[in-house]
Design a protein around this motif. Sequence first.
Motif, mmCIF file in Angstrom:
data_model
loop_
_atom_site.group_PDB
_atom_site.id
_atom_site.type_symbol
_atom_site.label_atom_id
_atom_site.label_comp_id
_atom_site.label_asym_id
_atom_site.label_seq_id
_atom_site.Cartn_x
_atom_site.Cartn_y
_atom_site.Cartn_z
ATOM 1 N N VAL A 155 1.951 9.260 -6.034
ATOM 2 C CA VAL A 155 2.427 10.621 -5.716
ATOM 3 C C VAL A 155 3.604 10.987 -6.626
ATOM 4 O O VAL A 155 3.680 12.091 -7.160
ATOM 5 N N LEU B 247 0.837 -1.210 0.000
ATOM 6 C CA LEU B 247 0.000 0.000 0.000
ATOM 7 C C LEU B 247 0.869 1.255 0.000
ATOM 8 O O LEU B 247 0.594 2.213 -0.743
ATOM 9 N N ALA B 248 1.921 1.248 0.804
ATOM 10 C CA ALA B 248 2.831 2.398 0.851
ATOM 11 C C ALA B 248 3.516 2.593 -0.499
ATOM 12 O O ALA B 248 3.658 3.726 -0.987
ATOM 13 N N LEU C 70 1.002 4.042 -2.975
ATOM 14 C CA LEU C 70 0.760 5.449 -2.657
ATOM 15 C C LEU C 70 1.929 6.322 -3.135
ATOM 16 O O LEU C 70 1.724 7.356 -3.787
#
Lengths: 170, 303
Positions: free
Chosen positions: A16, A8-9, A12
């Motif tokens: 970004v 998930l990180a 993300l």
Amino acid sequence: MRWWRVALAAALLVVVQVAVFPHLRLFGVVPDLGLLLGVAIAYRHGPEAGALGGFGAGLAYDLFLETPAGLSALAYALTAHGVGVLQAGMLREPRGATPVIGLVAGLAGGLLFAGIGILAGFDALRGTRTLEVIALAATYDAVLAPAVFALVNRFVDADRTGASGFTIRS
Amino acid sequence: MAVHRRASRRRYVLLVLVLTSVTLITLDSRRDDSGPLGAVGRAAHTVVSPVEKAVDKVADPVGDWFDGLTDRGSLTQENERLRRELEELQDEVRRAEEALRQNRILRELARLPILDDVPTETARVVNRSTGNFEWTITLDKGTEAGISPDFPVVGPAGLVGKVVESWNGGCKVRLLVDPLSGVGVRVLPGLASGSAEGRAGSERLRLELDSGVAVAEGDAVVTSGLENSVFPEGLSVGEVVEIEREEGGLGTTVRVLPWTDFDELEFVRVLKWVPGQGPVVSTTTTTTTAPPSTSTTTIDEAD
């Protein structure tokens, strides 16, 4: 460390990186958030976990680049692995180390990316401008490293370390 | 023993990752975007496209506001200068319109393709190069608007580049200045022609010509449109800004400054032109007659 949180990180950070940071270029360059994620994981959990995290983040980033898929993944995995090995040999963690780690990892990751890319026949990476770009991007990485390390600290390892951060090594 | 086993496992994991990466690099270096990696890439772009558009909507006004704040004094002077230039240019436009009219008549007589007949799609620039070693822009329209790879893209000042990847909701355009970019050009008013190529980190294109050709600084450079060229003939590219003649008459290297300011692009037009075939005529719109010398490709907009 939970791998779904790492995934998930990574997702993300790649979103970004791809959608936000092209608008936030400093001296014409963007940072390598995926590389910083791999390095932060390696610093906390050792070379094996760092290499896997860096590889995943790099591969996701590769999907958006013109360079061959697998190039960022390989550069990030090798850099994170190296940082993990070096960290394992350290007796104690120096204060304010994260920007320095970000800078060194950015330089190493950039040079690996360019070197392997040239070996793979991607001639766009040749030239002195490449070294300049790597140095600038590494400086950007140094600035953002504390934020990415904090993300790993508080999100990826939240259930193990609480708020204290870099205390437990697996 | 346990330490040794752990070190072996660590090396094994790294070896697997290296081999996987090398395999991917090898496969992707030979890609034509039709394989599974291309499909995954397009799916990823489709997912991220709405985020890119949303960020662009926020980032653009904020960036403009900061620019306005820092450049306020110079903007007033620039405004006055532009007004003077506009008056001069209006006269030139009238003369150019007459020249275009004559050009169109002559092209029809010579049975050459006319760019006005190429269907176009206007699109907005929503993102720029995602990496440090590529010079690309991302547009807000893609396959849903009938945009396919290899379509040329033009801006207000001339050629911008070509589409290299398209997905539902967007497409990626490789700019002329990208090192992987090459465009067949002709230097006007003569007939000197060659391939202008981008160079890493440089805003100028490099063009190799024969040693004897007559070329001067300030000469205009346009696409040559030679057989199987990616771009149609006559698109403005830029102007000659530097000429290096090799000793011993080995050749001439020319630097071309593109007229397009790639950092300031907001809207562009995608020409629905297939290299080597000509303009695309959609089956969902009224079919128009192409010039006799140009073949026509039909693409169903439904896909």
